[in-house]
Design a protein around this motif. Sequence first.
Motif, PDB file in Angstrom:
ATOM      1  N   MET A 149     -10.790   7.744  -8.337  1.00 60.28           N
ATOM      2  CA  MET A 149     -11.085   6.472  -7.827  1.00 60.28           C
ATOM      3  C   MET A 149      -9.934   5.833  -7.477  1.00 60.28           C
ATOM      4  O   MET A 149      -9.608   4.989  -6.717  1.00 60.28           O
ATOM      5  CB  MET A 149     -11.711   5.545  -9.125  1.00 60.28           C
ATOM      6  CG  MET A 149     -13.185   5.585  -9.357  1.00 60.28           C
ATOM      7  SD  MET A 149     -14.139   5.300  -7.727  1.00 60.28           S
ATOM      8  CE  MET A 149     -13.581   3.502  -7.649  1.00 60.28           C
ATOM      9  N   LEU A 150      -8.611   6.058  -8.026  1.00 61.63           N
ATOM     10  CA  LEU A 150      -7.174   5.799  -7.465  1.00 61.63           C
ATOM     11  C   LEU A 150      -7.199   6.051  -5.983  1.00 61.63           C
ATOM     12  O   LEU A 150      -6.674   5.144  -5.108  1.00 61.63           O
ATOM     13  CB  LEU A 150      -6.061   6.123  -8.134  1.00 61.63           C
ATOM     14  CG  LEU A 150      -5.763   5.673  -9.490  1.00 61.63           C
ATOM     15  CD1 LEU A 150      -4.883   6.385 -10.251  1.00 61.63           C
ATOM     16  CD2 LEU A 150      -5.248   4.253  -9.000  1.00 61.63           C
ATOM     17  N   ALA A 190      -1.985  -0.402  -8.661  1.00 59.32           N
ATOM     18  CA  ALA A 190      -2.380   0.949  -8.870  1.00 59.32           C
ATOM     19  C   ALA A 190      -2.536   1.133 -10.552  1.00 59.32           C
ATOM     20  O   ALA A 190      -3.429   1.754 -11.083  1.00 59.32           O
ATOM     21  CB  ALA A 190      -1.312   1.930  -8.365  1.00 59.32           C
ATOM     22  N   ALA A 191      -1.689   0.507 -11.179  1.00 53.59           N
ATOM     23  CA  ALA A 191      -1.675   0.524 -12.609  1.00 53.59           C
ATOM     24  C   ALA A 191      -2.578  -0.114 -13.242  1.00 53.59           C
ATOM     25  O   ALA A 191      -3.462   0.225 -14.219  1.00 53.59           O
ATOM     26  CB  ALA A 191      -0.286  -0.017 -13.077  1.00 53.59           C
ATOM     27  N   GLY A 192      -3.165  -1.201 -12.835  1.00 50.54           N
ATOM     28  CA  GLY A 192      -3.993  -2.101 -13.115  1.00 50.54           C
ATOM     29  C   GLY A 192      -5.605  -1.608 -12.744  1.00 50.54           C
ATOM     30  O   GLY A 192      -6.453  -1.469 -13.753  1.00 50.54           O
ATOM     31  N   ILE A 193      -5.678  -0.691 -11.778  1.00 50.77           N
ATOM     32  CA  ILE A 193      -6.710   0.050 -11.466  1.00 50.77           C
ATOM     33  C   ILE A 193      -6.912   1.317 -12.363  1.00 50.77           C
ATOM     34  O   ILE A 193      -7.888   1.627 -12.986  1.00 50.77           O
ATOM     35  CB  ILE A 193      -6.937   0.363 -10.076  1.00 50.77           C
ATOM     36  CG1 ILE A 193      -7.073  -0.936  -9.272  1.00 50.77           C
ATOM     37  CG2 ILE A 193      -7.885   1.395  -9.695  1.00 50.77           C
ATOM     38  CD1 ILE A 193      -6.928  -0.481  -7.811  1.00 50.77           C
ATOM     39  N   ASN A 194      -5.767   1.860 -12.605  1.00 43.04           N
ATOM     40  CA  ASN A 194      -5.786   2.887 -13.438  1.00 43.04           C
ATOM     41  C   ASN A 194      -6.167   2.585 -14.946  1.00 43.04           C
ATOM     42  O   ASN A 194      -6.724   3.607 -15.731  1.00 43.04           O
ATOM     43  CB  ASN A 194      -4.390   3.672 -13.504  1.00 43.04           C
ATOM     44  CG  ASN A 194      -4.281   5.031 -14.266  1.00 43.04           C
ATOM     45  OD1 ASN A 194      -5.115   5.815 -13.811  1.00 43.04           O
ATOM     46  ND2 ASN A 194      -3.439   5.063 -15.191  1.00 43.04           N
ATOM     47  N   MET A 195      -5.760   1.379 -15.210  1.00 38.25           N
ATOM     48  CA  MET A 195      -6.011   1.030 -16.785  1.00 38.25           C
ATOM     49  C   MET A 195      -7.652   0.373 -16.558  1.00 38.25           C
ATOM     50  O   MET A 195      -8.146   0.766 -17.750  1.00 38.25           O
ATOM     51  CB  MET A 195      -5.303  -0.011 -17.092  1.00 38.25           C
ATOM     52  CG  MET A 195      -5.411  -0.829 -18.325  1.00 38.25           C
ATOM     53  SD  MET A 195      -4.037  -2.063 -18.980  1.00 38.25           S
ATOM     54  CE  MET A 195      -4.785  -3.241 -17.753  1.00 38.25           C
ATOM     55  N   GLY A 196      -8.020  -0.340 -15.688  1.00 38.36           N
ATOM     56  CA  GLY A 196      -9.235  -0.972 -15.661  1.00 38.36           C
ATOM     57  C   GLY A 196     -10.463  -0.334 -15.218  1.00 38.36           C
ATOM     58  O   GLY A 196     -11.739  -0.356 -15.693  1.00 38.36           O
ATOM     59  N   SER A 209      -0.092   6.746  -7.092  1.00 42.75           N
ATOM     60  CA  SER A 209      -1.180   7.049  -7.192  1.00 42.75           C
ATOM     61  C   SER A 209      -1.015   8.402  -8.225  1.00 42.75           C
ATOM     62  O   SER A 209      -1.675   8.704  -9.190  1.00 42.75           O
ATOM     63  CB  SER A 209      -2.218   7.515  -6.399  1.00 42.75           C
ATOM     64  OG  SER A 209      -2.318   5.875  -5.660  1.00 42.75           O
ATOM     65  N   VAL A 210      -0.166   9.332  -7.685  1.00 44.36           N
ATOM     66  CA  VAL A 210       0.141  10.614  -8.440  1.00 44.36           C
ATOM     67  C   VAL A 210       0.707  10.512  -9.742  1.00 44.36           C
ATOM     68  O   VAL A 210       0.450  10.937 -10.699  1.00 44.36           O
ATOM     69  CB  VAL A 210       0.985  11.592  -7.460  1.00 44.36           C
ATOM     70  CG1 VAL A 210       1.240  12.709  -8.201  1.00 44.36           C
ATOM     71  CG2 VAL A 210       0.036  12.176  -6.152  1.00 44.36           C
ATOM     72  N   MET A 246       0.668  -1.267  -0.197  1.00 47.11           N
ATOM     73  CA  MET A 246      -0.123   0.031   0.028  1.00 47.11           C
ATOM     74  C   MET A 246       1.027   1.342  -0.046  1.00 47.11           C
ATOM     75  O   MET A 246       0.509   2.364  -0.439  1.00 47.11           O
ATOM     76  CB  MET A 246      -0.851   0.021   1.179  1.00 47.11           C
ATOM     77  CG  MET A 246      -1.987  -1.015   1.257  1.00 47.11           C
ATOM     78  SD  MET A 246      -2.796  -1.221  -0.592  1.00 47.11           S
ATOM     79  CE  MET A 246      -3.248   0.280  -0.801  1.00 47.11           C
ATOM     80  N   ASP A 247       2.232   1.089   0.539  1.00 41.80           N
ATOM     81  CA  ASP A 247       2.981   2.174   0.346  1.00 41.80           C
ATOM     82  C   ASP A 247       3.199   2.649  -1.041  1.00 41.80           C
ATOM     83  O   ASP A 247       3.299   3.827  -1.334  1.00 41.80           O
ATOM     84  CB  ASP A 247       4.269   1.670   0.903  1.00 41.80           C
ATOM     85  CG  ASP A 247       5.271   2.992   1.304  1.00 41.80           C
ATOM     86  OD1 ASP A 247       4.916   4.038   1.056  1.00 41.80           O
ATOM     87  OD2 ASP A 247       6.412   2.694   1.598  1.00 41.80           O
ATOM     88  N   GLY A 248       3.585   1.700  -1.850  1.00 42.19           N
ATOM     89  CA  GLY A 248       4.018   1.890  -3.287  1.00 42.19           C
ATOM     90  C   GLY A 248       2.530   2.310  -3.927  1.00 42.19           C
ATOM     91  O   GLY A 248       2.600   3.227  -4.789  1.00 42.19           O
ATOM     92  N   TYR A 249       1.535   1.619  -3.572  1.00 46.75           N
ATOM     93  CA  TYR A 249       0.260   2.217  -4.349  1.00 46.75           C
ATOM     94  C   TYR A 249      -0.207   3.472  -4.080  1.00 46.75           C
ATOM     95  O   TYR A 249      -0.262   4.238  -4.884  1.00 46.75           O
ATOM     96  CB  TYR A 249      -1.105   1.224  -3.867  1.00 46.75           C
ATOM     97  CG  TYR A 249      -2.117   1.620  -4.263  1.00 46.75           C
ATOM     98  CD1 TYR A 249      -2.951   0.534  -5.288  1.00 46.75           C
ATOM     99  CD2 TYR A 249      -2.907   2.648  -3.729  1.00 46.75           C
ATOM    100  CE1 TYR A 249      -4.185   1.020  -5.890  1.00 46.75           C
ATOM    101  CE2 TYR A 249      -4.127   3.018  -4.287  1.00 46.75           C
ATOM    102  CZ  TYR A 249      -4.791   2.360  -5.358  1.00 46.75           C
ATOM    103  OH  TYR A 249      -5.998   2.597  -5.987  1.00 46.75           O
ATOM    104  N   ASP A 250      -0.003   4.004  -2.870  1.00 46.86           N
ATOM    105  CA  ASP A 250      -0.439   5.413  -2.364  1.00 46.86           C
ATOM    106  C   ASP A 250       0.341   6.176  -2.967  1.00 46.86           C
ATOM    107  O   ASP A 250       0.057   7.482  -3.566  1.00 46.86           O
ATOM    108  CB  ASP A 250      -0.616   5.458  -0.826  1.00 46.86           C
ATOM    109  CG  ASP A 250      -1.472   4.552  -0.329  1.00 46.86           C
ATOM    110  OD1 ASP A 250      -2.500   4.207  -1.046  1.00 46.86           O
ATOM    111  OD2 ASP A 250      -1.606   4.195   0.747  1.00 46.86           O
ATOM    112  N   PHE A 251       1.850   6.220  -3.089  1.00 50.59           N
ATOM    113  CA  PHE A 251       2.729   7.019  -3.474  1.00 50.59           C
ATOM    114  C   PHE A 251       2.538   7.172  -5.106  1.00 50.59           C
ATOM    115  O   PHE A 251       2.445   8.334  -5.728  1.00 50.59           O
ATOM    116  CB  PHE A 251       4.203   6.593  -3.120  1.00 50.59           C
ATOM    117  CG  PHE A 251       5.220   7.511  -3.837  1.00 50.59           C
ATOM    118  CD1 PHE A 251       5.257   8.935  -3.294  1.00 50.59           C
ATOM    119  CD2 PHE A 251       5.856   7.193  -5.085  1.00 50.59           C
ATOM    120  CE1 PHE A 251       6.399   9.814  -3.978  1.00 50.59           C
ATOM    121  CE2 PHE A 251       6.672   7.950  -5.487  1.00 50.59           C
ATOM    122  CZ  PHE A 251       6.954   9.311  -5.076  1.00 50.59           C
TER     123      PHE A 251
END
Length: 434
Positions: free
Chosen positions: A150-151, A133-139, A8-9, A1-6
């Motif tokens: 949404m991210l 995060a990339a998967g959510i950004n794409m899908g 996201s920007v 989640m550290d990587g996901y949250d950072f």
Amino acid sequence: MDGYDFHSVSLSVSRLAVYYGQGKAEREHISLSITLTLLFRSVGAIIFGLAGDLYGRKWPMVINLMVIAVLQLATAFCETFQSFLGVRALFGIGMGGIWGLSASMALENMPMEARGLFSGILQQGYALGYLIAAGINMGVVPNSKHSFKMLYYIGAGLTFAVALARCCFPESKQFIEAKRNGGDEISGKMKVRLFMNDARKILREYWKRCIYAVILMALFNYMSHTSQDMYPTYMQQTKGFSAMASSKATMIAKTGAVVGGTFCGYYSQFFGRRATIMIACALGAALIPLWVLPNTFASLVTGAFLLQFMVQGAWGVVPIHLNELSPPQFRSSFPGICYQLGNMISAPAAQISATISESLEIHVRGEVRPDYAITQAIMMSVIFSLLLVWTACGQEQRGSHFELAKTAGEAEGKERELEDGDKHGVEAVEMAQR
């Protein structure tokens, strides 16, 4: 989640630029938020790292994660660019404590022989977060009425869930043992005073190692942020791919990172920490042309996969390498603070890359584009070379049994108790004699 949250920007730089104002200047301004987050992470490392060494790994970690979840959610509700920058700066404070707490908590509970492997697995949680995060950004993002927000909504929910999950697991063995030995009997003020006395002694003894570790982590963070933060922007603005294609490329690159970090972390147990880092840097530098020169999607993502294999291969050694170099009783604060001070030094990486790249223009099929490729190639060549040399100048303590050390202030507290006991004994004898 550290990587996901950072990340996201960094995954939504172009969308954020449109949301807060259009044009290439805004892309540079959005990269400023990444710089602010990195700058303020050292503050969080000090606050939560010292709390982790003083009060244990569990509850500082839970509080830290909840702070991040709140700030991640707040990011989505920022209506002005100024408020966005302010929230991301505060987010940096929250994010700063996670790495040191995670590394110390995880590795001290692992058998010494398996720590190289689990160092790589732990560190690639960062790459896995980027991958998710990339998967959510794409899908999800393109099909949501909330767009890039949404991210942040999903990130806040997942981070809060991790905080709740951490509540279900026990405290680290080292602190459970300290409690059994009577650590709770020392008053709060006395405990803090003993802790600070221990910290001053450690700084006097380890100050050279502190400087070495900070510079090492500055180079490591320059390496990762230069190769990652503006990569989606590079794919879209320089190579001309869609946001969907850049997300796919990111996912493939981060898959290489996960594999590389785990692979190199494991083999560092046999080849040594420094040797593994140096080999990864040398091979990474050799792969830079494949990373920036092709124009086809297949060739570019092959280069990205292999380069991130090496970048995160070197990173996979970092958690265990820093924990072994740390003063044993300060394994939450020392690695975390050195890591985040290095982050602070490398904070301008994304902004430097964006500013230089936006000032360089290339013409592709009659269209003018910013040249992120040449900027990233030069920066990564320099960083790989410097990191290889600096690592060679250092030392390592592979096989250290740091889990056997007492907590900060515990040993001195026991000595103080014995001294007080001797003092009372002398007073009793003197009174009897009188």
